[in-house]
Motif scaffolding. Sequence first.
Motif, PDB file in Angstrom:
ATOM      1  N   GLY A   1       0.820  -1.219   0.000  1.00  0.00           N
ATOM      2  CA  GLY A   1       0.000   0.000   0.000  1.00  0.00           C
ATOM      3  C   GLY A   1       0.846   1.257   0.000  1.00  0.00           C
ATOM      4  N   ALA A   2       1.969   1.212  -0.740  1.00  0.00           N
ATOM      5  CA  ALA A   2       2.814   2.413  -0.875  1.00  0.00           C
ATOM      6  C   ALA A   2       2.010   3.500  -1.566  1.00  0.00           C
ATOM      7  N   ILE A   3       2.368   4.749  -1.256  1.00  0.00           N
ATOM      8  CA  ILE A   3       1.606   5.894  -1.779  1.00  0.00           C
ATOM      9  C   ILE A   3       1.535   5.880  -3.312  1.00  0.00           C
ATOM     10  N   GLN A   4       2.618   5.418  -3.946  1.00  0.00           N
ATOM     11  CA  GLN A   4       2.630   5.386  -5.418  1.00  0.00           C
ATOM     12  C   GLN A   4       1.654   4.339  -5.953  1.00  0.00           C
ATOM     13  N   HIS A   5       1.428   3.269  -5.197  1.00  0.00           N
ATOM     14  CA  HIS A   5       0.445   2.263  -5.618  1.00  0.00           C
ATOM     15  C   HIS A   5      -0.965   2.813  -5.400  1.00  0.00           C
ATOM     16  N   LEU A   6      -1.167   3.415  -4.223  1.00  0.00           N
ATOM     17  CA  LEU A   6      -2.501   3.931  -3.889  1.00  0.00           C
ATOM     18  C   LEU A   6      -2.953   4.992  -4.887  1.00  0.00           C
ATOM     19  N   ALA A   7      -1.999   5.732  -5.455  1.00  0.00           N
ATOM     20  CA  ALA A   7      -2.343   6.789  -6.420  1.00  0.00           C
ATOM     21  C   ALA A   7      -3.150   6.237  -7.593  1.00  0.00           C
ATOM     22  N   GLY A   8      -2.982   4.971  -7.876  1.00  0.00           N
ATOM     23  CA  GLY A   8      -3.682   4.396  -9.025  1.00  0.00           C
ATOM     24  C   GLY A   8      -4.944   3.646  -8.679  1.00  0.00           C
ATOM     25  N   VAL A   9      -5.234   3.504  -7.376  1.00  0.00           N
ATOM     26  CA  VAL A   9      -6.376   2.646  -7.011  1.00  0.00           C
ATOM     27  C   VAL A   9      -7.318   3.292  -6.004  1.00  0.00           C
TER      28      VAL A   9
END
Length: 323
Positions: A270-278
């Motif tokens: 759940g890194a911020i860069q992953h969350l940015a897309g979901v």
Amino acid sequence: MSVLVYIENTEGQFKKSAFEAVSYGKAVADQLQTEVIAISIGTVKEDELQKLGGYGATRVLNVSTDNLSSFVNQAYASIVATAAQKENASVVVLSNTFSGKGLAPRVAAKLSAGIVSGASALPQINGDTFEVQTSAFSNKAIATVSVQSAMKVLTINPNAFASKETGGSATIEAYTPDIPSTDFSTTVQEIVRATDTISLPEAEIVVSAGRGLKGPENWGMIEELAKVLGAATACSKPVSDAGWRPHSEHVGQTGIVVSPNLYIAIGISGAIQHLAGVSSSKTIVVINKDPEAPFFKVADYGIVGDAFVVVPKLIEALKKHKG
Ligand code: FAD
């Protein structure tokens, strides 16, 4: 005055995003007290075209010639712009899909229209001014874009606006505008289907997995879960970087942005860069063995547990439930 909606088809079938676009166009048309007209380009059967009436289109312009069966950006843009002028449209609506993203700026340029890309809500209409919300900075912010031009082009994000059946019907009209031969300077020679799975950007359910899966050999259960749910598969960036999964499945800041009704994240921190897309997914379910994983902070439902134990049980339960 009218609202014109460009309807995309895949091998003669309309996808869910097509009906969302008609419903969005209908809602805009209702606010403007006018009608919504759909335009379909390519070979689509009459009964499929008729479905558009059920979502609010009163008329469907059917452009069906052999040289238009594959998407040709320039030619399609000329047709949509010409139809908008013919129908005295003040708004053109398209889905913010791969072809919609290519088409919309060309249509807007031809019509000297203001454009809003990736609308996530209906416009607030005040006279000639539309204020439209779009997601910005990889979904971390909402931008409100104001368009004052007389002609407006809007693209709407798949899954952002629910389609709504109206029970209406449409008249189907053959439409054969003149297209300059220069519009065919680029044509599609061949289409090779890369995969038979559900298209990720438009999927209603996404099953996504990360480095917690340990290696590509463990993706069988992810694919099986996706199959049981009728979902698309996705992954985190390190997974595609390592070649465990194709880059087309990578979601996040540097990958695809998805907004499904259900996003299931398995073994993803759940890194911020992953969350940015979901993060604009309607419901997020997280399966992670670490109760401190950051993904749990944004989850609607969380399962703390080993993916290799939880996922097979989930598949079994879903199969039982389906009978
Ligand atoms: P990890 O961080 O290694 O997490 C693995 C998770 O699996 C852990 O939480 C662990 O507890 C859990 N786990 C381990 N074993 C199990 C098990 N048996 N059962 C259940 N859970 C288990 N990342 C993206 O995803 N998309 C992007 O677009 C993106 N863009 C980036 C852009 C930049 C500029 C940078 C610097 C980074 C970007 N990243 C992106 C990388 C991002 O920062 C993270 O490194 C990445 O998302 C982590 O991937 P992961 O969660 O799969 O792996």
